[in-house]
Design an enzyme around this catalytic site. Structure first.
Site, PDB file in Angstrom:
ATOM      1  CE1 TYR A  22       0.917   0.600   4.375  1.00  0.00           C
ATOM      2  CE2 TYR A  22      -0.816  -0.980   4.802  1.00  0.00           C
ATOM      3  CZ  TYR A  22       0.241  -0.219   5.244  1.00  0.00           C
ATOM      4  OH  TYR A  22       0.621  -0.289   6.565  1.00  0.00           O
ATOM      5  CD  GLU A  23      -0.699   4.990   1.738  1.00  0.00           C
ATOM      6  OE1 GLU A  23      -0.671   5.914   0.910  1.00  0.00           O
ATOM      7  OE2 GLU A  23      -1.733   4.656   2.347  1.00  0.00           O
ATOM      8  N   GLY A  24       1.763   2.720  -2.556  1.00  0.00           N
ATOM      9  CA  GLY A  24       2.713   2.571  -3.652  1.00  0.00           C
ATOM     10  C   GLY A  24       3.594   1.358  -3.455  1.00  0.00           C
TER      11      GLY A  24
END
Length: 534
Positions: free
Chosen positions: A423-425
């Site tokens: 998550y978050e890239g």
């Protein structure tokens, strides 16, 4: 001294030797060493007494969707309220909106203690804190004045809504639409992987949501909205379709949300949704590094404590010895502790630099700091996540079969940490960001700033840690040459993109050896102080 308090002391010591922190302190005389140590000690006590007892219980109880609403594990609502009321949620937010106006550096120093206590619950706190920052920066005055104080107080909460079933990292293909209806915007579509997309810990939830407002292709037609789950006490067309049954973070409900003609409040200019949302995402990427550090700290302590107490081996005619005395176990413990403390140093370096980038007057120095922070963010996000997982994995190996059982918390740490590099890239997205945005698009300014700051620091540390600084200097030289080769590969982008992950790892290795020298110098200073005191 408890392990939480020991972590707080280590953090205070490492913050003290982080270059730039003295500059922050000079501008903030209320953040003297004694005050900082006291705040960290209080954070450790809160994390240990309030959050820690929830971690295992929440993992085993999980969340439930009942009558369209999510029920969180027992104790979560009370702990979230206590966390906010104690001022931890608004540590670095302005006093005018209920925050404490403390430096981001101090928030980032405390955060791994809370993440260590219960990372699942802190997922809600991280989103609300980042949303408060976003709305304060980008929302109209009416929206900001209504929402930000409520978020800081914990009365309301927030989420970040980007991903869709067919558009995760490929944001330009999202299909959720926003259409004008009179003076309002109505939003229809589905969003998935939404942490705390619904819960019973706050009376209202605001979704920071990306939606398409025009037919322009890609991200150009995407705008940012705040979509409250209720308006005037009534549901605002937001429903929970399901909560995911997932590997870890069982205390954090990961929701699939459906929006049906939900009223949304525009945040920032139309068509600039993704760049606007990065105000929130950048803070959450630093938070991911803190999450990984919290788990790594807990796992390292668990491995060391077990190895000291577990007795096995040695001469057959004598009592068994502590396994911590076995050379191979000592090697494993050293690797575990080194990875953990180097990450701690990197997190503090980034946070201090982000503080300085905000408070220094406009000019070349501020631009240099901003470039440096941009370079560091993908490294701390990705390798913070990977360190949390890697250290938990290595700690299980130290415990052997015991570490694989639920009698010990390590298997939960491993499961909880696994998603952090997604998550978050994802790792791949961070590698592309470092190569194509930080190196190519920015003309290597972030790289230049990184190398300059690293070499300046190493020059200051050379008398305290000569061997480590010499090694770090060679690695930096090698990395600079590699960066020149990657810069030249803009004419063969497919080949360069294939190597992007390797380049990301090389960049982390360069940061790792720099921080290794700093930690080694810090230990030398501590030994000298101890000898003088003796």
């Amino acid at each position: 001294m408890s392990l939480f308090q020991r972590q707080a002391e280590w953090t205070a010591d490492l913050l003290r030797i982080t270059p730039g922190w003295q500059r922050v302190q000079a501008l903030r005389p209320d953040c003297d060493d004694v005050t900082v140590a006291t705040i960290l000690s209080q954070a450790a006590a809160f994390a240990e007494s309030v959050l820690g007892p929830l971690n295992t219980k929440a993992d085993r109880q999980g969340c439930v969707l009942a009558e369209g609403r999510v029920r969180t594990p027992d104790g979560f609502a009370e702990a979230f309220k206590a966390y906010a009321e104690a001022g931890w949620l608004g540590m670095d937010r302005p006093e005018a909106i209920g925050g404490q106006a403390l430096p981001l550096s101090l928030q980032a120093a405390c955060a791994p203690l809370f993440e260590r206590g219960c990372v699942a619950l802190m997922m809600a706190a991280g989103a609300s804190r980042a949303a408060a920052h976003l709305l304060l920066e980008a929302a109209d005055e009416t929206t900001a004045s209504e929402w930000v104080p409520k978020l800081v107080s914990g009365e309301w909460a927030a989420t970040i809504c980007i991903s869709e079933p067919d558009a995760g990292s490929d944001v330009g293909r999202l299909r959720t639409k926003a259409r004008p209806v009179g003076e309002e915007w109505h939003i229809t579509g589905s969003k998935c992987w939404i942490s705390f997309g619904d819960h019973d810990m706050a009376s209202r939830i605001g979704h920071c949501l990306l939606a398409r407002t025009s037919d322009e292709p890609g991200v150009k037609g995407i705008s940012l909205f705040l979509v409250p789950d209720t308006i005037d006490g009534r549901r605002n067309g937001v429903c929970v379709e399901r909560i995911e049954d997932k590997m870890g973070l069982h205390g954090s409900p990961t929701c699939v949300l459906r929006f049906e003609e939900a009223r949304g409040i525009p945040i920032g200019p139309e068509g600039r949704g993704l760049p606007q949302l990065f105000t929130m995402i950048e803070l959450m990427r630093l938070s991911t590094g803190c999450q990984g550090l919290g788990i790594a700290s807990a796992a390292a302590d668990c491995a060391e404590s077990y190895a000291a107490e577990r007795r096995q081996g040695g001469p057959a005619h004598k009592p068994p010895v502590s396994i911590a005395s076995h050379p191979d176990v000592r090697r494993q413990l050293l690797e575990i502790r080194t990875r953990t403390e180097i990450l701690r140093a990197a997190v503090l370096e980034l946070a201090v630099s982000m503080d300085l980038a905000r408070i220094e007057p406009e000019g070349e120095q501020q631009r240099d700091l901003a470039d440096f922070c941009g370079w560091m963010l993908p490294l701390v996000k990705n390798f913070g996540a990977e360190t949390g997982f890697d250290v938990a994995n290595r700690a299980i190996q130290v415990l052997g079969g015991a570490g694989y059982t639920k009698e010990w918390p390590l298997e939960q740490y491993l499961r909880d940490a696994r998603v952090m590099s997604i998550y978050e890239g994802t790792t791949g997205m961070q590698a592309l960001d470092l190569l194509t945005r930080r190196l190519w698009r920015d003309g290597g300014r972030g790289l230049d700033s990184f190398l300059k700051r690293a070499r300046q620091d190493l020059a200051d540390l050379v008398t305290l840690a000569p061997q480590d600084t010499e090694t770090a200097g060679r690695v930096l030289d090698d990395f600079e040459r590699l960066s020149g080769q990657m810069m030249a590969m803009q004419t063969t982008p497919d080949q360069a993109l294939y190597l992007a992950d390797a380049y990301l790892s090389a960049a982390w290795n360069a940061l790792f050896v720099w921080m290794t020298a700093r930690v080694a110098a810090g230990r030398y200073r501590a030994d000298v102080i101890e000898e003088v005191a003796a």
